[in-house]
Design a protein around this motif. Sequence first.
Motif, short mmCIF file in Angstrom:
data_model
loop_
_atom_site.label_atom_id
_atom_site.label_comp_id
_atom_site.label_asym_id
_atom_site.label_seq_id
_atom_site.Cartn_x
_atom_site.Cartn_y
_atom_site.Cartn_z
N TYR A 217 -3.87 11.88 24.83
CA TYR A 217 -5.02 11.76 23.93
C TYR A 217 -4.77 12.68 22.73
N ASN A 218 -4.90 12.13 21.52
CA ASN A 218 -4.79 12.97 20.32
C ASN A 218 -5.71 12.44 19.23
N GLN A 219 -5.96 13.29 18.23
CA GLN A 219 -6.93 12.91 17.20
C GLN A 219 -6.85 13.86 16.02
N GLN A 220 -7.00 13.31 14.82
CA GLN A 220 -7.16 14.14 13.64
C GLN A 220 -8.54 14.80 13.66
N LEU A 221 -8.65 15.96 13.04
CA LEU A 221 -9.93 16.66 12.92
C LEU A 221 -10.21 16.89 11.44
N THR A 222 -11.16 16.15 10.89
CA THR A 222 -11.50 16.27 9.48
C THR A 222 -13.00 16.52 9.34
N SER A 223 -13.43 16.81 8.12
CA SER A 223 -14.84 17.03 7.87
C SER A 223 -15.65 15.75 7.99
N ASP A 224 -14.96 14.61 7.87
CA ASP A 224 -15.62 13.31 8.01
C ASP A 224 -15.25 12.74 9.38
N ARG A 225 -16.13 12.84 10.35
CA ARG A 225 -15.83 12.44 11.72
C ARG A 225 -15.46 10.97 11.81
N GLN B 106 0.82 -1.20 0.00
CA GLN B 106 0.00 0.00 0.00
C GLN B 106 0.87 1.26 0.00
N LEU B 107 0.38 2.29 -0.68
CA LEU B 107 1.07 3.57 -0.74
C LEU B 107 0.72 4.42 0.47
N PHE B 108 1.74 4.90 1.18
CA PHE B 108 1.56 5.84 2.29
C PHE B 108 2.05 7.21 1.82
N LYS B 109 1.24 8.24 2.05
CA LYS B 109 1.58 9.57 1.57
C LYS B 109 1.56 10.56 2.71
N TYR B 110 2.55 11.47 2.71
CA TYR B 110 2.56 12.55 3.70
C TYR B 110 1.42 13.51 3.40
N THR B 111 0.63 13.78 4.41
CA THR B 111 -0.52 14.65 4.27
C THR B 111 -0.62 15.54 5.49
N GLU B 112 -1.52 16.51 5.47
CA GLU B 112 -1.70 17.41 6.60
C GLU B 112 -3.16 17.49 6.97
N SER B 113 -3.40 17.67 8.27
CA SER B 113 -4.76 17.68 8.79
C SER B 113 -4.80 18.48 10.08
N GLU B 114 -5.95 19.06 10.38
CA GLU B 114 -6.14 19.62 11.71
C GLU B 114 -6.07 18.49 12.73
#
Length: 793
Positions: free
Chosen positions: A666-674, A631-639
């Motif tokens: 505790y940590n978590q990404q914040l995206t438009s798709d919960r 699988q391809l892993f890509k560097y990305t950015e997110s809140e």
Amino acid sequence: MKFFWIGLFLSLFGYQSFSQNTDKNTLSGTVESETGDALEGAYVKINGKFFWTSSNGKYTAQLIDGLHEVHVTMIGYESVDTVVKLDQDLQLDFKLSPSVTGLEEVLLEGHEHKKTSQQVLYVDNEFIENQFSGSLASTLERMPGFNAMQIGSGASKPIIRGLGLNRVAVAENGIKQEGQQWGADHGLEIDALQVENLEIVKGVGSIAYGSDAIGGVVRIKNNTTPSEGFSGNVYSFAQSVNNSLGSSVKLSYSQDDWFIKGKFTGISFGDYSLPAEEISYLNFNIPIYDEKLKNTAGKELDWYGQAGIIKDNFSSSLSISKVYQKSGFFPGSHGIPDISRVQPDGDARNIEEPFQRVTHFKVISNSNFIYENGELDLDIAYQRNHRQEWSLFHTHYSGQEPPEVNPNLELDFDLHTYSTRAIYHHNFNRDHETQVGVDLQWKDNDISGFNFLLPEYQAGNYALFAIHEYKASANNLWSFGLRFDYGIIDMEGYYDPNLYEYLIGRNQPEETARAYAQRSEDLNRDFSSLNARMGWDHSFNKNWSTKINVGTAFRLPTAIELGANGIHHGSFRHEQGDPNLDPEQGFMADLNLSFVKDSWNISISPYAYFFSNYIFLKPTGTFSVLPHSGQLFKYTESEAILTGLELAVDKEFGRWHFSLAGEYLYNQQLTSDRSRNFPLPFTPANNLFTEVGYKLFQDSGVFNLSELSINNRLMMEQDRIAQGEEITTGYALWGLGWQNRLNINGFKASVNLRVDNLLNERYFNHTSFYRRLQIPEMGRNIQLNIKIPFGGS
């Protein structure tokens, strides 16, 4: 590069044009315990300036005439305050009374040292030698908020508050260590046994140290002035889990206003033991013969030299060091698993391919110019980090020929770094101090090898910063910081003709094949970032105090995040960068509340970060076009958000002492798709470390500071995992320790015996390099450390 040579010229020759007419005298003396033992590494604070005591407990300071506040502290002892009037040379000796012992060696906060609003943990060389676990980061793991990313038995890298890799800066004598920090399989090229004193700054350190300090800073101080005359020590250790043997020798000589120091370390270790007979990886059941993980042996050879001069209004030192490390990779960690490759070869200490080899060479010049109302620190450095990964030549394409030179060299990164850092400290009065600094850095990274992961690049970072401290009252200290950074990066494109032929041979359109064969494009980008921090240190009374910090944090995207495009065997996947990434930007706030009374020392520290564009590797859900890459892993950015809580407790009950250090994350990404808001990768599990110790032989003339202890490290299950990670079950590890300082007819030695993983527990470390291969951590380990000092007056 020109800034490096300009700064070096100023450092070496600036003293010739610098003079002061202010009359100065010498304040000197010794710091000892009540039993008369010299206390090495004690802080002697004089009017806001710090001095360290030598191995014989001696300190020396050049001061102008007048009244001076003197504050003497040593972790584990009661502090002493006094005021002296200096109008001639004066000798002033101190005897310190014992206080709490045990973990307080590293948990006492800033009010016991230089008053600061940031949360700082202080570690001395004695603690590192007593707790040495094969590498610096693993040795420091028992502190709250600090974890180690393990890479076998001889290497690791720091994690502070769940942030690691390029988010924790390591600085030696003011200069940031630069290597290939981005790799989970890349260790920290620092000799732990050569560290004299160390500070861990928890929370954002970006104002003073810039990018990479978003999680914190490990500040190493190897500039202690040795005592008069010749002195030194020999430190040796042995470990059972990997048949490790190592020694470190330290030598120093000081006379009048100059000194020299030399340190040498050699370590050899074999394949390490683990409580497992079989592992499962990529649907392969791979046997572990004799419970030894094949080809995990290694060796390390380090040296360090320093020469310095100390004048009334000028001091300078030049340090030169080299760290060499070579260690094997478990054969299943490179390429497709093959049972035949893990069969024993009869030699548990040999290092076969695949293996990694890294050399870190460093030259640091530190100079200090003293003026009437201020001083200038000028630090100049050159580093070369040369990292190689070797593996028997293998091709994923038909027709690819091995290189004519070094055919088995898979990856080669050769990084040259030039740094200049200048800070002017100005004291307006007793209540106001301002620091104004410039931080310049230039990096040049060359590559080679039969595999491609990262293109060649050049990068520069130029920064201006200012920090102002205002002592509003005896109980209130305010700190304000501002920093502007400008960075550039120039990356070279890379075209892969073998991949082009491979794709054409599989009937891919020529346009598609050409696009994929262009593994990286020429890239020239620049970045800028403006950041600020405010801190408050307040003492409610003699028992209660607090520290509060708020500010912004930043990190410039690295070459690997912008331009990677290849199979990274160290991480077992195809990694691809994104050339359009922006600088990582965040906001942080943290609080520390401390209580100290009657040998109670309690500290609680909640914190929170918000990132507008946290950069991380994310699985794309699609398969890579590269053969055998998955699988391809890509560097990305997110809140993203990151929050946590740290707790530390120390208490002494007569001969007993109790210590506790806990951490919740505790940590978590914040995206438009919960439904896609996954946790961030490489997050340590919530953990708790406890230790109970009992002092022995208090009336003995032979056994001094003898203590027997038992400890437990409890790691919770890590079920909040990022995409591509697996749940890691919790575990509890027990350990025993016995430390002594022997004094037999004048012969002195420190002897420490330790047993880790006492019950030979089978467990997994969520942040370990080998976690993806389902390889458990090391089994029971018995370690003996002996230190013998010599020389001195």
